[in-house]
Design a protein around this motif. Structure first.
Motif: not given
Ligand SMILES: O=C(O)c1ccccc1NCC(=O)[C@H](O)[C@H](O)COP(=O)(O)O
Length: 244
Positions: A79-103
């Motif tokens: 329920d809290i804000k999430v900062e996601l890190s690790g291996g986010i290096r291209d459109d696919d990994t960025l889209a997957a990361a943002l799709a988690t709902g992270c802040r």
């Protein structure tokens, strides 16, 4: 603390390797101590009053696979804000990361190896993008902190020009060591940019957090806390009270 002065944000860390919450020393692969189920750890920090979670896919950072499904489950369960890190290096990994709902996401290696792509996603996503400046001395490190990636201050100037909203600054020599944060590095970075800085690595005590809180007027917005919480040097409740 003055009522007008924003308080230091605290971001308890959950670093995931091979499906487990772990702590590393100096971010080195193979130095893991395991602390069990990442979701349990994240929920425990949330119950203790955290407003942020710093969630890292270490396998993705090191290039030894990924924990993408598990990371997404943790992020979606918060329920809290999430900062996601690790291996986010291209459109696919960025889209997957943002799709988690992270802040927001932290880009590290990409800022060193594919600066054009990073400039593009900063322009597209604004303050959902932070850049992790992980350094030994003033030399940046990428690929899970295993390869040199240029000069800290040159890269910072470039990213400022591109509109980067925020930096997560880690002294690798301090990370996971409980030796205290590198306050001089943080002061120097704050002097070189007007963007907020999240401090990472080395917090060992409530006094370290109080020392970081004195840097809020200089631009330190938050502090990531990992090992000290897992080693029970203090509780998250005590930490939050110390900086409030
Ligand atoms: O964040 C990354 O991408 C990363 C990559 C490779 C090794 C470590 C990485 N992150 C580690 C962290 O973010 C730690 O959780 C954080 O610096 C806390 O450090 P500490 O309080 O000293 O345990």
């Amino acid at each position: 603390m003055s009522p007008l002065m924003p308080k230091l944000e605290l971001l308890p860390a959950v670093d995931v390797r091979d499906g487990q919450a772990v702590r590393l020393v100096h971010g080195e692969s193979g130095s893991e101590t395991s602390y069990g189920d990442p979701l349990e750890a994240a929920l425990a920090w949330q119950r203790s009053g955290a407003e942020w979670l710093h969630l890292v896919d270490l396998d993705a950072a090191f290039g030894t696979g990924d924990n993408r499904a598990q990371i997404a489950e943790v992020a979606r369960s918060m329920d809290i804000k999430v900062e996601l890190s690790g291996g986010i290096r291209d459109d696919d990994t960025l889209a997957a990361a943002l799709a988690t709902g992270c802040r927001r996401v932290n880009l590290g290696t990409a800022a060193l190896e594919t600066p054009e792509w990073v400039a593009k996603v900063i322009a597209e996503h604004g303050d959902q993008i932070a850049v992790g400046l992980d350094v030994r001395g003033t030399t940046l490190r990428g690929r899970g902190w295993t390869r040199d990636g240029g000069d800290l201050y040159e890269t910072l100037a470039r990213l400022d020009t591109e509109g980067c909203a925020r930096y997560v600054v880690t002294d690798i020599n301090k990370d996971g060591t409980l030796q205290g944060p590198n306050l001089e590095l943080l002061r120097n970075v704050c002097a070189a940019t007007d963007r907020p800085v999240v401090a990472s690595g080395g917090v060992s005590s409530l006094d370290d957090l109080r020392a970081l809180a004195t840097l809020v007027p200089e631009g330190v917005e938050g502090a990531i806390v990992g090992k000290a919480l897992y080693a029970k040097a203090f509780t998250l409740e005590e930490a939050l009270a110390a900086v409030s």
